[in-house]
Design a protein around this motif. Structure first.
Motif, PDB file in Angstrom:
ATOM      1  N   THR A 130      29.447  35.365  39.221  1.00 39.28           N
ATOM      2  CA  THR A 130      28.894  33.776  38.738  1.00 39.28           C
ATOM      3  C   THR A 130      29.679  33.211  38.410  1.00 39.28           C
ATOM      4  OG1 THR A 130      26.926  34.861  39.316  1.00 39.28           O
ATOM      5  CG2 THR A 130      26.751  32.838  38.606  1.00 39.28           C
ATOM      6  N   ALA A 131      30.285  33.119  37.339  1.00 37.34           N
ATOM      7  CA  ALA A 131      30.562  31.854  36.694  1.00 37.34           C
ATOM      8  C   ALA A 131      31.950  31.804  37.273  1.00 37.34           C
ATOM      9  CB  ALA A 131      31.590  32.843  35.268  1.00 37.34           C
ATOM     10  N   ARG A 149      38.644  38.586  35.037  1.00 36.57           N
ATOM     11  CA  ARG A 149      38.458  37.265  35.846  1.00 36.57           C
ATOM     12  C   ARG A 149      40.181  36.929  36.396  1.00 36.57           C
ATOM     13  NH1 ARG A 149      36.042  32.679  31.981  1.00 36.57           N
ATOM     14  NH2 ARG A 149      35.406  31.505  34.041  1.00 36.57           N
ATOM     15  N   GLY A 150      40.646  37.282  36.435  1.00 39.07           N
ATOM     16  CA  GLY A 150      42.038  37.107  36.427  1.00 39.07           C
ATOM     17  C   GLY A 150      41.939  37.740  38.551  1.00 39.07           C
ATOM     18  N   ARG A 151      41.639  39.036  38.711  1.00 37.69           N
ATOM     19  CA  ARG A 151      41.762  39.846  39.783  1.00 37.69           C
ATOM     20  C   ARG A 151      40.367  38.854  40.654  1.00 37.69           C
ATOM     21  NH1 ARG A 151      37.899  43.628  41.782  1.00 37.69           N
ATOM     22  NH2 ARG A 151      39.085  44.721  43.064  1.00 37.69           N
ATOM     23  N   MET A 152      39.423  38.664  40.235  1.00 38.71           N
ATOM     24  CA  MET A 152      38.601  38.007  40.999  1.00 38.71           C
ATOM     25  C   MET A 152      39.367  36.871  40.940  1.00 38.71           C
ATOM     26  SD  MET A 152      35.184  38.404  38.687  1.00 38.71           S
ATOM     27  CE  MET A 152      34.267  39.457  38.113  1.00 38.71           C
ATOM     28  N   GLU A 153      40.283  36.215  40.779  1.00 39.90           N
ATOM     29  CA  GLU A 153      41.326  34.955  40.951  1.00 39.90           C
ATOM     30  C   GLU A 153      41.472  35.420  42.492  1.00 39.90           C
ATOM     31  OE1 GLU A 153      42.941  32.770  37.769  1.00 39.90           O
ATOM     32  OE2 GLU A 153      40.187  32.474  36.635  1.00 39.90           O
ATOM     33  N   ARG A 154      42.823  36.250  42.308  1.00 40.22           N
ATOM     34  CA  ARG A 154      43.576  36.720  42.829  1.00 40.22           C
ATOM     35  C   ARG A 154      42.870  37.235  44.313  1.00 40.22           C
ATOM     36  NH1 ARG A 154      45.572  38.447  38.463  1.00 40.22           N
ATOM     37  NH2 ARG A 154      44.695  41.221  38.394  1.00 40.22           N
ATOM     38  N   MET A 155      42.142  38.053  44.488  1.00 38.75           N
ATOM     39  CA  MET A 155      41.070  38.560  45.260  1.00 38.75           C
ATOM     40  C   MET A 155      40.691  37.247  46.150  1.00 38.75           C
ATOM     41  SD  MET A 155      38.063  41.268  44.821  1.00 38.75           S
ATOM     42  CE  MET A 155      36.759  40.558  44.768  1.00 38.75           C
ATOM     43  N   GLY A 156      39.976  36.237  45.358  1.00 39.61           N
ATOM     44  CA  GLY A 156      39.084  35.402  46.429  1.00 39.61           C
ATOM     45  C   GLY A 156      40.364  34.465  46.929  1.00 39.61           C
ATOM     46  N   ARG A 167      32.719  31.520  40.182  1.00 38.80           N
ATOM     47  CA  ARG A 167      32.527  31.470  41.789  1.00 38.80           C
ATOM     48  C   ARG A 167      32.534  29.978  42.464  1.00 38.80           C
ATOM     49  NH1 ARG A 167      26.974  32.951  43.460  1.00 38.80           N
ATOM     50  NH2 ARG A 167      28.122  34.171  43.517  1.00 38.80           N
ATOM     51  N   THR A 168      34.338  30.019  43.610  1.00 41.13           N
ATOM     52  CA  THR A 168      34.382  28.916  43.855  1.00 41.13           C
ATOM     53  C   THR A 168      32.856  27.805  44.260  1.00 41.13           C
ATOM     54  OG1 THR A 168      36.669  30.358  44.714  1.00 41.13           O
ATOM     55  CG2 THR A 168      35.654  27.861  45.597  1.00 41.13           C
ATOM     56  N   GLY A 169      33.261  26.546  42.873  1.00 41.22           N
ATOM     57  CA  GLY A 169      32.671  25.011  43.507  1.00 41.22           C
ATOM     58  C   GLY A 169      31.570  25.345  42.706  1.00 41.22           C
ATOM     59  N   ALA A 170      31.450  26.029  41.604  1.00 43.08           N
ATOM     60  CA  ALA A 170      30.491  26.391  39.985  1.00 43.08           C
ATOM     61  C   ALA A 170      30.605  24.947  39.695  1.00 43.08           C
ATOM     62  CB  ALA A 170      30.745  27.535  39.473  1.00 43.08           C
ATOM     63  N   ILE A 191      32.154  32.718  27.666  1.00 40.89           N
ATOM     64  CA  ILE A 191      31.024  33.395  27.847  1.00 40.89           C
ATOM     65  C   ILE A 191      30.185  35.012  27.684  1.00 40.89           C
ATOM     66  CG2 ILE A 191      31.124  35.600  30.537  1.00 40.89           C
ATOM     67  CD1 ILE A 191      33.021  33.466  31.500  1.00 40.89           C
ATOM     68  N   VAL A 192      31.431  35.055  26.989  1.00 41.21           N
ATOM     69  CA  VAL A 192      31.454  36.470  26.068  1.00 41.21           C
ATOM     70  C   VAL A 192      30.305  36.161  25.002  1.00 41.21           C
ATOM     71  CG1 VAL A 192      32.216  38.201  24.161  1.00 41.21           C
ATOM     72  CG2 VAL A 192      34.158  38.112  26.552  1.00 41.21           C
ATOM     73  N   ASP A 193      30.315  34.888  24.046  1.00 48.30           N
ATOM     74  CA  ASP A 193      29.523  34.604  22.437  1.00 48.30           C
ATOM     75  C   ASP A 193      28.117  34.343  23.697  1.00 48.30           C
ATOM     76  OD1 ASP A 193      29.629  33.089  20.411  1.00 48.30           O
ATOM     77  OD2 ASP A 193      27.914  32.195  21.595  1.00 48.30           O
ATOM     78  N   LEU A 194      27.814  33.493  24.715  1.00 48.39           N
ATOM     79  CA  LEU A 194      26.732  33.471  25.796  1.00 48.39           C
ATOM     80  C   LEU A 194      25.963  35.067  26.350  1.00 48.39           C
ATOM     81  CD1 LEU A 194      24.124  31.565  26.809  1.00 48.39           C
ATOM     82  CD2 LEU A 194      25.888  32.104  29.092  1.00 48.39           C
TER      83      LEU A 194
END
Length: 203
Positions: A178-179, A102-109, A181-184, A193-196
């Motif tokens: 998906t969780a 999630r940290g990588r996706m935030e930086r990349m985004g 994604r900007t605008g979710a 997320i892990v529990d789900l």
């Protein structure tokens, strides 16, 4: 009066290390200013003269393309995923992995959005393109590397999994994307997320 010994110059940095150092200094500025960031600002952040940038990058566009490539580069994330201890419970492994991804996706985004946005008074600049002869970042390959590293975290529990580790890793990775994604409309914590993922929607 004793003579002052002449100062020794620091050893010259090889071009690859110099490029990496400049990109590391540039990335937070790219997120802040987008394509409007100046090479003068980047040089100050890197502690070098502006001319030094152009000894390793032909122009600013090449530097911005290198920043985008670095944001998409999965190597550091894959190395961290590989270092997660496999003797932890599966939930703990996935939680640690999810925080990394999630940290990588935030930086990349953040970098992608910054470079795609307005570049100043002149309006929207063209997306940075790598220098001639340099292949563009391969996002599919980067994702595949992350999924492969993630699958290794499922392997110790393979005997009790309902699906092969590779399929579960790909699904978990997609859920994280998906969780985050900007605008979710709903923001889930990493623990949720892990529990789900592990236990489904039913209480």
């Amino acid at each position: 009066m004793p003579e002052t010994p002449p100062r020794r110059r620091a050893p010259a940095m090889d071009p690859d290390r110099r490029r990496a150092m400049i990109v590391a200094a540039a990335l937070p500025l790219v997120v802040e200013y987008g394509s409007a960031v100046t090479t003068a600002k980047i040089a100050r952040a890197a502690g070098i003269g502006e001319g030094t940038i152009f000894r390793v990058f032909p122009d600013k566009e090449a530097l911005l393309a290198a920043c985008l490539a670095e944001a998409l580069n999965p190597d550091d994330t894959v190395a961290h995923l590989a270092s997660i201890p496999l003797d932890q419970p599966l939930a703990a492994r996935l939680t640690e992995a999810a925080e990394l991804l999630r940290g990588r996706m935030e930086r990349m985004g953040a970098v992608i959005v910054a470079l795609a946005g307005p570049g100043g008074p002149a309006g929207r600049p063209p997306r940075p393109t790598p220098p001639a002869g340099t292949p563009p970042p391969d996002r599919e390959a980067a994702m595949a590397e992350s999924v492969t590293a993630l699958a290794a975290l499922f392997e110790p529990d393979a005997a009790r999994l309902r699906l092969p580790p590779e399929r579960l890793a790909a699904t978990f990775h997609l859920l994280l994307m998906t969780a985050g994604r900007t605008g979710a409309t709903t923001t889930l914590t990493t623990d949720q997320i892990v529990d789900l993922f592990l236990h489904g929607a039913l209480a």
